[in-house]
Design a protein around this motif. Structure first.
Motif: not given
Length: 387
Positions: A72-78, A19-20, A362-367, A370-378
């Motif tokens: 994606x993994x970072x975005x799914x972190x609560x 669902x997340x 820089x690729x890791x930092x960017x990811x 945006x992972x944090x941004x996705x987590x904030x969205x969820x």
């Protein structure tokens, strides 16, 4: 009485994660994928004529795939986990910066890397994310428990200034500037008074001659001298300090409105521009695709950053708002500094263009941003973080 089995809990967890996963901001993620694919195409054009660099696009593709998994993994972190991890991440990265000071490896004339087993990491890049989360956690606590005031911002300045001083010593002026810029945005959003901001800017301007004379290293002063000479129309030695910017301007200008065509750029294919696959990759875009395509690329970045800010504004918690805004600002300043540097509007400070320039850190930092941004969205409606 209902009994929950381990199989039932596992099934519930799977459904929750699914669902997340479906609730992630896929419009934002797909735009980032598009930017990454464009970056691979540009990188191939910039390197395919050089046998020593022919394998870089494949390496970048692997890094890009790994970066999106991390996103994606970072975005799914609560989001409450990000809040709990903010300070450990900050102090852990700060410890790594101290480690660079004493045990760091030298590359390209700078001591910026820390060798951890077979892996070399650049803690200064990680600090951009760690400092953003630490500032978000700090203001989440302080602005919730106390009213705002001038003194409340002093610890926030220290959160930025301590790692910035260590990064500047490496030396890495570009990352130092980016850290102050993105951190300064968060302090401004936290309610720092305009008169204080103007006073800080005045002190900064007054300090420029002192910093130039006593803080900058010789090669940094040479870059500033070259930049000022070009900016004021004075002649510079295009075979020495001004070589890179001179050829970058030739590449950009020769692209015209529509460009010379993909893989047809003279400056790019003949390797006239040093670091054209990293910090100066925008010159390849401009020469081969022209002003219209380059403008479209930057507009795509503006759309991506706008979605990041929209997520920040919809967050119900101070931590979410500051974390998403800070992560967006971090990437925005990467882009701003890189474009300004390539156009000769800033000295050459070694700032890559996210998802286009070759490089893993820089690729890791960017990811991560945006992972944090996705987590904030969820977690935008998380009642545990609402004020």
């Amino acid at each position: 009485m209902a009994i929950t089995t381990s199989a039932g809990r596992l099934d519930f967890t799977r459904k929750t994660l699914l669902g997340q996963f479906t609730r992630l901001p896929w419009a934002l993620i797909l735009l980032l994928v598009l930017m990454g694919v464009i970056g691979l195409a540009v990188l191939y054009s910039a390197t395919y004529t050089n046998p020593a660099e022919a394998d870089l696009p494949m390496k970048q593709a692997v890094r890009l795939a790994a970066a999106f998994v991390i996103l994606i993994v970072a975005g799914l972190v609560p989001i409450k986990w990000w809040l709990a991890l903010a300070w450990p991440m900050y102090f852990g990265t700060l410890l790594m910066l101290f480690g660079v000071e004493f045990f760091g490896t030298v590359g390209g004339g700078a001591q910026r890397w820390l060798q951890i087993g077979p892996i070399g990491v650049q803690p200064s890049e990680f600090m951009k994310v760690a400092a953003t989360l630490a500032l978000a956690a700090y203001y989440h606590k302080r602005l919730t428990d106390y009213s705002g005031g001038l003194l409340i911002h002093i610890p926030a300045l220290l959160i930025i200034a301590i790692p910035a001083a260590l990064i500047f010593r490496q030396p890495d002026f570009g990352t130092t500037l980016a850290l102050f810029a993105s951190g300064g945005i968060l302090i401004f959003l936290a309610g720092l008074w305009w008169r204080v901001i103007m006073a800080i800017l005045a002190v900064a301007v007054i300090s420029v001659p002192l910093v130039y004379s006593f803080v900058l290293k010789d090669y940094q002063r040479e870059r500033v001298d070259t930049y000022l000479a070009q900016l004021t129309g004075q002649s510079v030695n295009v075979m020495d300090d001004g070589y890179q910017i001179h050829n970058a301007k030739i590449a950009i200008g020769s692209g015209g409105l529509t460009g010379k065509g993909y893989m047809e750029g003279t400056q790019a294919q003949l390797d006239y521009i040093p670091e054209q696959h990293t910090d100066f990759i925008l010159t390849v875009v401009a020469e081969e695709n022209g002003f219209l395509a380059t403008s479209g690329l930057l507009l795509l970045w503006m759309l991506i950053l706008g979605l990041g800010l929209a997520i920040s504004m919809r967050a119900s918690s101070l931590f979410g708002r500051f974390a998403a805004a800070g992560a967006t600002a971090t990437v925005a300043f990467y882009i701003l500094f890189n474009v300004a540097m390539v156009l000769g509007l800033l000295p050459v400070v070694g700032v890559p263009l996210p998802l286009l320039s070759y490089g893993g850190t820089v690729m890791l930092t960017t990811a991560a941003c945006f992972g944090v941004i996705c987590a904030v969205h969820l977690g935008k409606d998380d009642p545990l973080l609402s004020n």
